[in-house]
Scaffold this motif. Structure first.
Motif, short mmCIF file in Angstrom:
data_model
loop_
_atom_site.label_atom_id
_atom_site.label_comp_id
_atom_site.label_asym_id
_atom_site.label_seq_id
_atom_site.Cartn_x
_atom_site.Cartn_y
_atom_site.Cartn_z
N ALA A 118 0.84 -1.20 0.00
CA ALA A 118 0.00 0.00 0.00
C ALA A 118 0.88 1.25 0.00
O ALA A 118 0.58 2.23 -0.70
CB ALA A 118 -0.93 -0.01 1.21
N TYR A 119 1.95 1.22 0.77
CA TYR A 119 2.89 2.35 0.79
C TYR A 119 3.50 2.56 -0.60
O TYR A 119 3.63 3.70 -1.07
CB TYR A 119 3.98 2.09 1.83
CG TYR A 119 5.12 3.08 1.77
CD1 TYR A 119 5.01 4.33 2.37
CD2 TYR A 119 6.30 2.76 1.10
CE1 TYR A 119 6.05 5.25 2.30
CE2 TYR A 119 7.35 3.66 1.03
CZ TYR A 119 7.22 4.90 1.62
OH TYR A 119 8.26 5.81 1.54
N GLU A 120 3.88 1.45 -1.25
CA GLU A 120 4.49 1.55 -2.58
C GLU A 120 3.50 2.07 -3.61
O GLU A 120 3.85 2.89 -4.47
CB GLU A 120 5.03 0.18 -3.00
CG GLU A 120 6.22 -0.28 -2.17
CD GLU A 120 6.68 -1.68 -2.52
OE1 GLU A 120 7.87 -1.97 -2.33
OE2 GLU A 120 5.85 -2.50 -2.98
N THR A 125 1.32 6.44 -7.08
CA THR A 125 0.08 7.01 -7.63
C THR A 125 -0.51 8.13 -6.80
O THR A 125 -1.40 8.85 -7.28
CB THR A 125 -0.98 5.91 -7.78
OG1 THR A 125 -1.39 5.48 -6.45
CG2 THR A 125 -0.43 4.72 -8.55
N GLY A 126 -0.08 8.27 -5.55
CA GLY A 126 -0.69 9.26 -4.67
C GLY A 126 -1.94 8.77 -3.98
O GLY A 126 -2.62 9.53 -3.28
N ALA A 127 -2.27 7.49 -4.16
CA ALA A 127 -3.45 6.89 -3.53
C ALA A 127 -3.14 5.44 -3.21
O ALA A 127 -2.20 4.85 -3.76
CB ALA A 127 -4.66 7.00 -4.44
N ALA A 141 1.76 4.44 -17.99
CA ALA A 141 1.51 5.86 -17.77
C ALA A 141 2.29 6.38 -16.57
O ALA A 141 2.54 7.58 -16.45
CB ALA A 141 0.01 6.10 -17.58
N PHE A 142 2.69 5.47 -15.67
CA PHE A 142 3.46 5.85 -14.48
C PHE A 142 4.97 5.73 -14.72
O PHE A 142 5.75 5.88 -13.79
CB PHE A 142 3.06 4.98 -13.29
CG PHE A 142 1.61 5.12 -12.91
CD1 PHE A 142 1.18 6.19 -12.13
CD2 PHE A 142 0.67 4.20 -13.36
CE1 PHE A 142 -0.14 6.32 -11.78
CE2 PHE A 142 -0.67 4.32 -13.00
CZ PHE A 142 -1.08 5.39 -12.22
N LYS A 149 6.57 -1.99 -11.46
CA LYS A 149 6.37 -2.31 -10.04
C LYS A 149 4.88 -2.35 -9.71
O LYS A 149 4.41 -3.27 -9.02
CB LYS A 149 7.07 -1.28 -9.16
CG LYS A 149 6.87 -1.52 -7.68
CD LYS A 149 7.53 -0.45 -6.83
CE LYS A 149 9.03 -0.62 -6.81
NZ LYS A 149 9.66 0.29 -5.81
N LEU A 150 4.14 -1.38 -10.21
CA LEU A 150 2.70 -1.32 -9.94
C LEU A 150 1.99 -2.54 -10.54
O LEU A 150 1.12 -3.14 -9.89
CB LEU A 150 2.13 -0.03 -10.54
CG LEU A 150 0.77 0.44 -10.03
CD1 LEU A 150 0.82 0.72 -8.54
CD2 LEU A 150 0.34 1.69 -10.79
#
Length: 244
Positions: A118-120, A125-127, A141-142, A149-150
């Motif tokens: 969740a921290y990562e 993403t800021g969320a 897009a990131f 990683k996402l």
């Protein structure tokens, strides 16, 4: 039958024995149906654990992930540790308390790993949650590195009993700190109070370092170790007086 012909499995206490049996039985469908990196992997995808916001997450995975293993080496080392350290800890705690201890460590381990995930996700993403992209390319897009990683967080399952096993190792080290252990490639015995903390430090280092190609959930191991330490303290567990 005399004592010399007694099976080495005869004195395994009930919880450890049943955990060994269940894990081995659960490994059979993995061998039969999961195809590894090339996929498909119906067992790991349904019973391994995914990030809580992943479209593949199911609530039962919090328990079932502990009984799914990714290969022969994975299950061998986990079951070898359970077979080696589990009986003495179960005899010390009692079977009911050991059963609770094992599953508390296993569940706590994966919740700790999910907290790190969740921290990562938030860092990228800021969320803590995102809408589920329909195409793998949407993660790009990131950026290449962050998107990969996402994607891994949302589409890779975590499997294995290692979190619970690390809790077990911590309990063993706290209850029997001066017991000497023989470690592979080390020619002299080392006391548990020295070698087990080294394992934890190594896992912590690997978790933060995040080497390329390392798919091990190191923070789940750390979470299991933390829960093991807390439970030994809360329950005020001590080495039995009749042990020598």
């Amino acid at each position: 039958m005399n004592g010399y012909n007694q099976s080495p499995f005869a004195n395994i206490p009930p919880v450890v024995k049943n955990l060994l049996i269940i894990n081995i039985i659960c490994f059979i469908p993995v061998l039969m149906f999961d195809k590894g990196p090339a996929g498909p992997n119906p067992i790991s995808d349904n019973f391994g654990l995914f990030y809580f916001n992943s479209p593949n997450f199911k609530v039962w995975q919090i328990i079932t992930y502990m009984f799914v293993h990714g290969g022969f080496a994975h299950i061998f080392f986990n079951m070898f540790a359970l077979f080696s350290f589990g009986p003495i800890v179960e005899y010390s705690m009692g079977s009911k308390k050991f059963f609770n201890f094992y599953f508390i460590c296993g569940i706590g381990a994966i919740l700790f790993q999910m907290l790190i995930q969740a921290y990562e996700v938030h860092a990228i993403t800021g969320a803590f949650t995102i809408d589920h992209p329909k195409l793998d390319e949407s993660y790009l897009a990131f950026g290449q590195e962050q998107g990969s990683k996402l994607y891994g967080i949302y589409h890779s399952s975590i499997v294995g009993a290692s979190g619970a096993i690390f809790g077990l190792l911590i309990a063993f080290g706290m209850l029997f700190p001066n017991m000497e252990l023989m470690i592979m490639f080390i020619p002299v015995p080392i006391k548990a109070k020295y070698i087990i903390p080294v394992y934890v430090v190594v896992e912590l280092f690997l978790g933060f370092q995040q080497f390329a190609g390392d798919s091990v959930a190191h923070f789940a191991h750390i979470g299991g170790a933390i829960l093991g330490f807390i439970m030994v303290k809360i329950w005020r567990l001590q080495r039995p007086n009749n042990f020598y």
